[in-house]
Design an enzyme around this catalytic site. Structure first.
Site, PDB file in Angstrom:
ATOM      1  CD  GLU A   1      -2.693   1.134   2.609  1.00  0.00           C
ATOM      2  OE1 GLU A   1      -3.794   1.715   2.590  1.00  0.00           O
ATOM      3  OE2 GLU A   1      -2.253   0.531   3.611  1.00  0.00           O
TER       4      GLU A   1
ATOM      5  CE  LYS B   1      -7.438   1.026   3.761  1.00  0.00           C
ATOM      6  NZ  LYS B   1      -6.209   1.664   4.298  1.00  0.00           N
TER       7      LYS B   1
ATOM      8  CB  CYS C   1      -4.163  -1.638   4.731  1.00  0.00           C
ATOM      9  SG  CYS C   1      -3.263  -1.368   6.299  1.00  0.00           S
TER      10      CYS C   1
END
Length: 510
Positions: free
Chosen positions: A264, A339, A373
């Site tokens: 990321e 995300k 993440c």
């Protein structure tokens, strides 16, 4: 007989065994005609020697399984035992068939209780897998049915046996060996008075079966993963970063990797080229390079013949900022995954918004999903991915401290176990003194598997040295996932209580 006196040997039947086989069949099948003629057994052994399996104890024949090959479409439909019998008591065997048909399994009465039938069935399953056949079919007698025929229909009897309310020596055994009853057959073996002529059609599906396909372009069954644990360093231009990216892509490609995974915000050092006083402006400055990174990394995917998960980078769209990862296929296609769950830091300092679409992507090396993440810390996404048949979940992450890294790690391991898939996490290391809010990194990249016998005892396929720039490789066997999902010690996906709870992505049909 004491078990310490046993000397068991599993092997293929030969014609030298016939005298003992006849004696054994006459004992076991005394109610339905006894043994097959010698010419019948001789024909089976000549036509399909691998399918005739036996167990001996110190040279004495004690258990036998007789098998032929058939066409699934023909014998998965109603038929009788006589449909397998040709003239002169020859057994129908189709050498080009796509399935096995279990003719008989019989065990000497003195050896019942040693689970020899299970050994014979496992040998049949191994044969089915090794020959890449579609299934094992069998017509199963229900010899205890005559005791219940006055009060239960055959269908009701089968249902109660399946619920273990009634014991049937054949059907109970078949069900415990993962066979499914697909239909009730009438007049299957009319002379079987105990079953009143009824039988079940049983089916064991070979989940590893691969239909015949062209030799070129087949779907891979083992996917090689290459991940980059990226060193954050000062860069002075986009070209400098891309040169470092290409170095790693080249290295991973040399090792024949199917996937290259980056962390990321791996290109965040470029924010050091602009004013750090306004973090909102800095992240938008970085977003100005995203299209170039996507296009250049897509070109690398094609040139180096490797699927690239581009880590993540900011995307500016309609004056809104998203955190996006691209899947650059080696055939030139590009997919994106935004995300979904945005951390407080991203929301507060960079005004990043969460995406509202989640997908599982088909690649030439399995079905994959990307969770950036924080996304891996929400089990709902993993569940949705599992419902769509995901094989590998890629998790590019950025964490600054060990405790934040451990949140990602532990959640990734949980997703691998509960969804019976592989999960790959990779992050960055080092520090960026000139980039506010990204000054410290902590990472140990890893590949996690389900927790079962087919995988490492700690369910960790591979991992890097913490906080050291390096690349990591792991071969992920997709066939093992199929076995685990269907025949594992536990079967999380099969055993979920969909009758009690369900999960659905609100803006999707999935």
């Amino acid at each position: 007989m004491a078990h310490e006196e046993l000397h068991l040997n599993l092997r293929n039947l030969t014609m030298a065994d016939y005298p003992q086989l006849k004696q054994l069949m006459d004992v076991v099948y005394n109610d339905i005609g006894g043994a097959w003629p010698k010419t019948t057994i001789e024909g089976l052994i000549e036509q399909f020697p691998d399918g005739q399996i036996c167990i001996e104890d110190s040279g004495d024949l004690i258990a036998v399984a007789l098998t032929v090959m058939v066409n699934y479409e023909r014998f998965s439909n109603p038929h009788t035992y006589d449909d397998l019998i040709l003239s002169n008591d020859k057994i129908w065997h189709n050498a080009s068939g796509d399935s096995l048909y279990g003719l008989d399994v019989f065990i000497h009465p003195d050896y019942r209780g040693y689970r020899l039938g299970r050994r014979l069935y496992e040998a049949r399953k191994d044969l089915c897998r090794n020959m890449n056949l579609r299934a094992i079919l069998a017509g199963g007698r229900i010899p205890n049915y005559h005791k219940f025929a006055d009060k239960l229909s055959p269908a009701e009897y089968i249902e109660q046996v399946s619920r273990r309310e009634i014991y049937d020596p054949i059907l109970t055994f078949q069900l415990s060996n993962d066979f499914q009853v697909t239909r009730l057959m009438h007049k299957y073996l009319p002379e079987d008075e105990k079953s009143l002529g009824y039988a079940t059609l049983l089916d064991w599906n070979n989940i590893l079966y691969t239909p015949p396909a062209p030799m070129v372009g087949n779907q891979k069954t083992v996917a090689r993963l290459g991940a980059v644990q990226w060193q954050m360093r000062e860069f002075h231009s986009v070209d400098e970063v891309l040169k470092q990216v290409e170095y790693f892509v080249d290295a991973l490609s040399d090792y024949k990797s199917d996937f290259a995974l980056f962390p990321e915000f791996f290109n965040a050092p470029l924010m050091g080229l602009t004013d750090q006083m306004d973090q909102t402006r800095a992240i938008r400055y970085l977003a100005g390079f995203t299209e170039q990174f996507r296009n250049e990394m897509s070109d690398m995917a094609v040139s180096y013949n490797i699927n690239i998960i581009t880590g993540s980078m900011p995307l500016l769209e309609n004056d809104r900022v998203f955190n996006v990862s691209y899947l650059c296929h080696r055939d030139g296609r590009v997919h994106e995954q935004r995300k979904i769950h945005i951390t407080p830091h991203e929301r507060r300092d960079w005004v990043i918004e969460g995406g509202d679409q989640f997908e599982v992507f088909q690649t030439d090396a399995g079905r994959v999903a990307i969770m950036i993440c924080y996304d891996i810390e929400f089990p709902e996404l993993g569940r949705i991915a599992a419902d769509q048949g995901v094989d590998i979940i890629f998790v590019p992450f950025w964490t600054d401290t060990k405790n934040s890294y451990l949140r990602v790690r532990h959640c990734a391991q949980a997703r691998a176990i509960e969804n019976e898939c592989y999960v790959v996490v990779t992050g960055s290391v080092g520090n960026l003194p000139k980039v506010q809010n990204l000054d410290v990194q902590y990472s140990q990249s890893s590949v996690f598997s389900p927790s079962d016998f087919a995988f490492p005892h700690d369910a960790v396929m591979a991992e890097t040295t913490p906080n050291t720039e390096m690349i990591m490789f792991s071969d992920m066997d997709l066939e093992k996932l199929k076995l685990t999902r269907n025949e594992g010690s536990v079967t999380n996906l099969k055993d979920r209580r969909d009758d009690l709870y369900s999960l659905k992505l609100l803006n999707s049909d999935s």
